[in-house]
Structure formats: C-alpha cells, structure tokens
Scaffold this motif. Structure first.
Motif, PDB file in Angstrom:
ATOM      1  N   LYS B 131       0.842  -1.203   0.000  1.00  0.00           N
ATOM      2  CA  LYS B 131       0.000   0.000   0.000  1.00  0.00           C
ATOM      3  C   LYS B 131       0.870   1.244   0.000  1.00  0.00           C
ATOM      4  O   LYS B 131       0.615   2.206  -0.733  1.00  0.00           O
ATOM      5  N   ASP B 132       1.913   1.239   0.847  1.00  0.00           N
ATOM      6  CA  ASP B 132       2.821   2.391   0.900  1.00  0.00           C
ATOM      7  C   ASP B 132       3.516   2.601  -0.439  1.00  0.00           C
ATOM      8  O   ASP B 132       3.608   3.725  -0.935  1.00  0.00           O
ATOM      9  N   LEU B 133       4.024   1.489  -1.008  1.00  0.00           N
ATOM     10  CA  LEU B 133       4.743   1.604  -2.280  1.00  0.00           C
ATOM     11  C   LEU B 133       3.829   2.124  -3.381  1.00  0.00           C
ATOM     12  O   LEU B 133       4.206   3.003  -4.160  1.00  0.00           O
ATOM     13  N   LEU B 134       2.609   1.588  -3.420  1.00  0.00           N
ATOM     14  CA  LEU B 134       1.683   2.006  -4.476  1.00  0.00           C
ATOM     15  C   LEU B 134       1.256   3.454  -4.284  1.00  0.00           C
ATOM     16  O   LEU B 134       1.049   4.188  -5.254  1.00  0.00           O
ATOM     17  N   ALA B 135       1.152   3.874  -3.013  1.00  0.00           N
ATOM     18  CA  ALA B 135       0.831   5.282  -2.756  1.00  0.00           C
ATOM     19  C   ALA B 135       1.952   6.167  -3.297  1.00  0.00           C
ATOM     20  O   ALA B 135       1.718   7.191  -3.932  1.00  0.00           O
ATOM     21  N   LYS B 136       3.178   5.735  -3.049  1.00  0.00           N
ATOM     22  CA  LYS B 136       4.342   6.480  -3.529  1.00  0.00           C
ATOM     23  C   LYS B 136       4.347   6.574  -5.048  1.00  0.00           C
ATOM     24  O   LYS B 136       4.818   7.555  -5.626  1.00  0.00           O
ATOM     25  N   MET B 137       3.807   5.531  -5.704  1.00  0.00           N
ATOM     26  CA  MET B 137       3.770   5.505  -7.166  1.00  0.00           C
ATOM     27  C   MET B 137       2.510   6.199  -7.701  1.00  0.00           C
ATOM     28  O   MET B 137       2.236   6.163  -8.900  1.00  0.00           O
ATOM     29  N   GLY B 138       1.705   6.756  -6.795  1.00  0.00           N
ATOM     30  CA  GLY B 138       0.483   7.433  -7.226  1.00  0.00           C
ATOM     31  C   GLY B 138      -0.582   6.470  -7.720  1.00  0.00           C
ATOM     32  O   GLY B 138      -1.370   6.800  -8.609  1.00  0.00           O
ATOM     33  N   LEU B 139      -0.606   5.252  -7.153  1.00  0.00           N
ATOM     34  CA  LEU B 139      -1.542   4.227  -7.640  1.00  0.00           C
ATOM     35  C   LEU B 139      -2.450   3.708  -6.526  1.00  0.00           C
ATOM     36  O   LEU B 139      -2.914   2.578  -6.578  1.00  0.00           O
TER      37      LEU B 139
END
Lengths: 223, 258
Positions: B131-139
């Motif tokens: 979730k954190d990584l995808l948030a960082k990727m704007g996804l």
C-alpha cells in the motif's frame, strides 16, 4: 417412412429410453475415466516431449506421431486383439477401451499443453526469475494459470470430440449408447433409436460446451 | 564502499561477441546511467548481473557475494552455489522495458506475491508495505485493477513497486521508458528521480540523454561491447572526450530533432 415408424409405440418408447440411458451411463464412464487419466498424462507427455534427453523425447515423439497419425478405431482393435494374437491373451473389453482412449487422447492433450506453454512470453519467466521465484513456483503460480486460460478453447474441441468418439467402443462390443441404439434400430427396423441416440449425444455436448463457456467466462477477468 | 562490482565480464552469443571486457563499480546510493547505441551490450550487462544470461568470464560481486566461484580446466567460469546466486538475485530489483507484469494478478497481488512466497513475509505486512509503495507511485486507487486496465505508464509504475517490494540493494532499469508513448515517459522519469533523491542505488540503461545527465551521478557510454568512456554526466554528455561518444551523441541529437 410409414414402415419405419409403424413399429414404434409409446410403451416401446419408454423401454427404449431405459435401454439407451444404460448406454449413456457406459458412454459417460468411458468419457470421464478417459478424461481423468488422459489430462494429467498428457501433461506429463508434453514435458517429456521437451526433455533434453533424446532417450525420452524421441520415443515420446514417435508415440505422439502414431497416436495422431492412425485412426483411433484401428488403435482400439490393436489394443484389444493385439495381446490375443501375440500372447493368446484376452482381457476385459472395457479396460481395453480405456487404455486405447487414454493413449490416444493423452497425445492430443499433450500437444495442446505444449502449444499453450510455448505461447507464454519469455518475459513472464524472466520477471518471475528476477523476483526470486523458484522454478516450481514460477510454473504453478505464474505460468500454469495463464496456460489454462489459453488452452481452454482447444481443449473444449478435444472434449467434445471425446464424447462422440465413445461411440467407437462398439467395435469391440462394449454396450455404450451407439451400440445399444443401433441394435434397437435393427431389431425394430427403425431409425428412431438412432435418432434418440443423436439427441443424447447432442445434449451431452451441449453440457460440455456450457461448462467450457462457464470456465472461459470465469477466466475472463484478465487479458 | 562499492555495493556492486563488475570486473572483466566477457559474453558472446555463439561467435557474436557482445561484451568484451566490462568493468565498473557502483557505490552505495549512487545512480549510474548506461547509454550507448542499440546492440552495444548495455541491456546484456544488466541481464548478466541479474543471471538472466550467463557470463563467459569475469566476476560479479554484490556486497560480500561472488557470482563466480572459480574456473574450470577449460577456462569456463564456475558459478557459485544456488543459495549464493539466489541471495544475489534477491538483492537486485529489475524493471523491464516491457513491464512484464503478471496479467492474471491484480496490482496488489503483483506487488505482494514475491514478498509473501519468496521472502515468506506475513501477508498483512506485505499488503501494508505494498500500500505504501503504491501510494508512492500514485496508484492508491488501483489496488484491485488488473494490468490490462492500466496505461503503460501506470503498468511501469506497478512494476517499479513490485521490484521495490523485495527491498533490493540495487535497482536496475532496463530502458524503462522505451515502450512508452512520449507523454507517458515523463511520469516514469519523475518516479526514478524521486527514488534517486531517496538515495536508492540504481543502474539505469536509457536512451533519455537529458534525463541521464540530470539524474545520474555517473554516466557510462558503451559501444560494441566495451565501455568507451565514463565519468561525470555533464562531462560525458556535454563534453565527451572520445570520438565514438561524440559521434553517438551528435547522431542522437540530430535524430531527436527530427
């Protein structure tokens, strides 16, 4: 036409249905047992065909060539009568039918699996490898689920053909649907029993088609 | 300290020599861009380090692990044990030109599958991290989407998240924008810039010269399987010393102007 239908009455009709349902059960047994053995066997054969060891891949290639290159009818006769002529050994007809069908269908399924596996882009293996998946994980988690989706249409063809091929079991006297209906047809000198058998085959394959349509729809969530 | 050390790599496909004698180091937190014409061997070097290709000679060292354990009597390199090779592989994240996402998995599962089944991370933790990584990727709004429902740029961002999910020491990018429309290239370059600011160690094979100059700490120019020139990005790209580099950059800027 009149003579063909004249000997058929309602009482005979229900008797006929009971007889033919017995045949349907036998046909379904051939169908189900063949499928349950031939699918996994075909899977193994498709791997063996790609083996780097010639001692495995060459015989497998010859086996597939023979199974796909000769009539199933002939294969049934050889499987059943072969042991008799060579060793004077006779055995269960139903077993012979299962052996012949499994050998034949495993070859076809193997080629379908091979086509499906080889159609997978190499990038899927590379991505899985780069992420540290083992070979087994890569195959079962990444490759196989996608292969299943790819081979469903071709498999549906094979399974539909198998339903109709069960009629070949009559050649060595197994009392399946077609054998029983043609016996009734000559007994009553009427095409009605054959026609009813046709309806049974049609309904069975309708069910097969619907089952495959269902699975294809289930796997339609991705492209 | 060098995180990754590549020395004297040789690689040929049959009689076609692709890498002649490649050596370079990558320091912790460093961003290295590899540029050069098609067929110069720049992608092959990444693939060799990531074990997608085997090498014919040389040594690759990642932290304390050596890829090659010794040399056989006929001069061929002997690879280290599967455990060592696996450890090395897990310490490298690879982002492909064509994304290579798993089409049958949702975005979330693309990112969590390897942490769960390779690192044996508890599922809840893998999902939280994803979730954190995808948030960082704007996804953040795409967890349940399937790859086919995403644009090329979004797919590439998922694949970056997927690579980062294993916490690799070094992140490799193999022409990450080459399969994208020009208007989608920018969003990927922005993500890579962000990772550079966070001091991720990265090696990027790219055709984006301006990007390489801006984001990289060092640029390596390769041609015909050798490193022709390497150094400070502004020096290599704006004031190349070698004739071959000048020729390539001149041809490149002419092509870009078309």
């Amino acid at each position: 036409m009149e003579t063909l239908f004249s000997t058929i009455d309602a009482a005979y009709m229900s008797k006929l249905l009971v007889i033919l349902l017995q045949g349907v059960l036998t046909s379904l047994r051939i169908f189900a047992i063949t499928l349950v053995i031939a699918v996994p066997l075909g899977f193994l054969v498709s791997f063996a065909k790609k083996s780097k060891y010639k001692i495995i891949s060459v015989p497998i290639n010859i086996y597939i060539l023979i199974m796909r290159g000769t009539p199933l009818l002939l294969q049934i006769l050889i499987v059943y009568f072969g042991p008799y002529y060579v060793f004077n050994l006779s055995y269960n007809r139903f077993a012979a039918i299962i052996i012949a069908f499994v050998l034949n269908y495993a070859a076809y399924f193997a080629e379908i699996f091979r086509g499906g596996i080889e159609s997978m882009p190499v990038g899927q293996y590379e991505a899985a490898g780069a992420l540290g998946f083992t070979k087994a994980q890569t195959f079962f988690r990444i490759i196989l689920p996608q292969v299943v989706k790819r081979i469903l249409p071709a498999s549906a063809n094979e399974v539909i053909t198998l339903v109709k091929d069960t009629a070949l079991a009559q050649t060595i006297g197994v009392a399946e649907l077609f054998a029983l209906s043609s016996k009734q047809a000559s007994f009553k000198t009427s095409v009605i029993p054959l026609f009813v058998a046709g309806i049974f085959y049609f309904v069975l394959n309708w069910a097969v088609t619907a089952a495959f349509a269902y699975f294809e729809k289930k796997l339609d969530y991705y492209k | 300290m060098a995180v990754l050390s590549v020395s004297n790599i040789k690689k040929a496909f049959g009689s076609n020599v692709v890498l002649t004698d490649i050596s370079f180091d990558v320091e912790e937190g460093e961003v290295v861009a590899i540029i050069g014409p098609s067929g110069s061997g720049k992608s092959t070097i990444l693939r060799c380090i990531n074990q997608l290709e085997t090498i014919d000679g040389g040594q690759i060292t990642l932290l304390d692990d050596n890829m090659i354990a010794g040399t056989s009597p006929d001069g061929k390199p002997i690879y280290s044990s599967p455990q060592v090779l696996r450890k090395m592989r897990l310490n490298i994240g690879l982002v492909f030109q064509n994304f290579n996402l798993f089409p049958h998995f949702s975005v979330m599962r693309n990112v969590t599958e390897a942490p769960i089944h390779v690192l044996k991370m508890p599922k809840e933790q893998a999902v939280e991290e994803a979730k954190d990584l995808l948030a960082k990727m704007g996804l953040s709004d795409k967890h349940d989407a399937y790859p086919y429902q995403l644009s090329g740029g979004q797919q590439q961002r998922v694949s970056i998240a997927r690579a980062l999910a294993l916490h690799p020491e070094v992140l490799f990018f193999d022409e990450p924008t080459s399969a994208l429309d020009p208007e989608l290239t920018g969003e990927i370059l922005k993500v890579i810039r962000g990772l550079a600011r966070e001091k991720h160690t990265m090696v990027i094979v790219t055709h984006e010269m301006a990007f390489a100059r801006d984001v990289a700490d060092r640029v390596i120019f390769m041609d015909q399987g050798v490193i022709v020139e390497q150094g400070d990005p502004r020096q290599v790209i704006n004031h190349p010393r070698e004739e071959r580099t000048k020729l390539f950059l001149k041809r490149y800027s002419e092509d870009s102007q078309d």
